[in-house]
Design an enzyme around this catalytic site. Structure first.
Site, PDB file in Angstrom:
ATOM      1  N   CYS A 133      -0.142   3.639   2.789  1.00 25.75           N
ATOM      2  CA  CYS A 133       0.430   3.356   4.060  1.00 25.75           C
ATOM      3  C   CYS A 133       1.826   3.661   4.194  1.00 25.75           C
ATOM      4  O   CYS A 133       2.189   4.344   5.344  1.00 25.75           O
ATOM      5  CB  CYS A 133       0.150   1.859   4.140  1.00 25.75           C
ATOM      6  SG  CYS A 133      -1.516   1.370   3.980  1.00 25.75           S
TER       7      CYS A 133
ATOM      8  N   CYS B 136       0.746  -1.113   0.032  1.00 27.75           N
ATOM      9  CA  CYS B 136       0.064   0.062   0.129  1.00 27.75           C
ATOM     10  C   CYS B 136       0.853   1.249   0.091  1.00 27.75           C
ATOM     11  O   CYS B 136       1.465   1.638   0.888  1.00 27.75           O
ATOM     12  CB  CYS B 136      -0.857   0.066   1.261  1.00 27.75           C
ATOM     13  SG  CYS B 136      -1.827   1.481   1.606  1.00 27.75           S
TER      14      CYS B 136
END
Length: 364
Positions: free
Chosen positions: A54, A51
């Site tokens: 993230c 991600c």
């Protein structure tokens, strides 16, 4: 996609970075027990290894002192990989469908709030504050705002909810900024200086062109003493962002944009910020009027004068810096980028691969 680009994508995976925010290496159950004993809430950062947002949160937001101080005072914080260990079961329990997703849980196990997606420091704190205060839930704030309440707390929470609830991130940000712009216009200068209204600058002034930037510059000595350092940092951050925009885009294309660039350079130097990014300004100025091959030659000759972050920024942004490019020009730009890949940290290889792909196979 050719093998070269595939190899760059494969090399780009990394773990989330260490952070100023105190993420404890404990289970969810242990976090609940710690929250009970410390009188705090549990904060869960659901992430995955692949991600991008993230990683940005881990690199840009959680390490900041502002976020770290707030989180450590109010939460027992843990990171949960949604695809490993207890992660899949917990992600299912809390209905996690996107990454990152942030969940706030009371010591009794009840969820008090959840939100998803990348947030800068100001947005993040504003959003998580709504998870701690039942009077700031999206439904309650909307009702209060629509009833005409315009306190700083309500305007801030309402704007954050607008931005976060829209599935189109840019559209949501535009709606939120419009709310804050309207609120800002209704205030006197004295009200604009109030600490309670600091959220306007911290979370919703994200462009150097916003009129609030000039207000901050003109009044930076009049803000409350507790906010002056923050205001200075916001002004400096916005100047750095604008310098980076000029450096990583072909942005100076006519007389108006040239005047805007010259005015920006003059103000930056007057305020003392430009010394940190004179190289960026020099490269941006040398982009003016040059075709991609000529600018590639300039970059090749002067690449070593850039620091490592500047080198990464240039290579990661080649699809914007050198656009538009003919096939012949594109080959020269791609060759330049490949020659300098060894200067990049592994974490940037993915983004260079994307930039090369966009340059070589532009979307229509």
């Amino acid at each position: 996609m050719n093998r070269f680009l595939l190899s760059l994508f494969a090399a780009a995976s990394l773990m989330p970075a260490a952070a100023q925010t105190d993420f404890r290496h404990i289970t969810f159950g242990e976090a609940i027990e710690a929250a009970k004993s410390e009188g705090k809430l549990v904060f869960i950062d659901f992430y995955t290894q692949w991600c991008g947002p993230c990683k940005r949160m881990a690199k840009e937001v959680f390490p900041t002192q502002q976020v770290g101080d707030y989180m450590n005072a109010n939460f027992v914080s843990i990171k949960i990989d949604a695809e490993a260990g207890e992660g899949p079961a917990l992600a299912g329990k809390f209905g996690v469908k996107a990454y990152p997703t942030f969940v706030v849980v009371a010591p009794d196990g009840n969820v008090t709030g959840t939100f998803a997606g990348y947030k800068d420091s100001g947005e993040f704190i504003s959003k998580i504050e709504t998870c701690r205060n039942p009077d700031l839930t999206p439904e309650r704030v909307t009702a209060r705002y629509e009833a005409g309440e315009r306190t700083p707390e309500v305007v801030n929470a309402y704007a954050v909810n607008l931005a976060d609830s829209n599935r189109n991130y840019l559209e949501g940000r535009q709606q939120a900024t419009a709310v804050v712009d309207e609120y800002y216009a209704s205030l006197t200068d004295e009200q604009r200086l109030m600490p309670a209204n600091h959220f306007m600058y911290e979370a919703f002034t994200n462009s150097y062109s916003n009129p609030r930037v000039q207000f901050m510059i003109d009044n930076r000595g009049r803000f409350d003493a507790s906010k002056r350092e923050s205001i200075e940092k916001i002004i400096e951050r916005l100047h750095n962002s604008e310098a980076l925009r000029y450096f990583t885009n072909n942005a100076i294309t006519d007389d108006a944009s040239r005047k805007a660039f010259d005015d920006f350079c003059k103000q930056s130097r007057k305020l003392g910020y430009a010394s940190a990014y004179e190289n960026k300004l020099r490269f941006a100025e040398n982009r003016i009027g040059k075709d991609p091959i000529a600018y590639t030659e300039y970059c090749e000759e002067n690449f070593s004068t850039l620091n490592s972050d500047e080198q990464s920024s240039l290579l990661v942004s080649i699809n914007r810096v050198f656009a538009p490019a003919t096939p012949e020009q594109m080959q020269a730009v791609s060759a330049f980028a490949r020659r300098h890949l060894s200067t990049l940290p592994a974490t940037d290889l993915y983004w260079v691969a994307n930039a090369l792909l966009e340059l070589e196979q532009p979307r229509h």
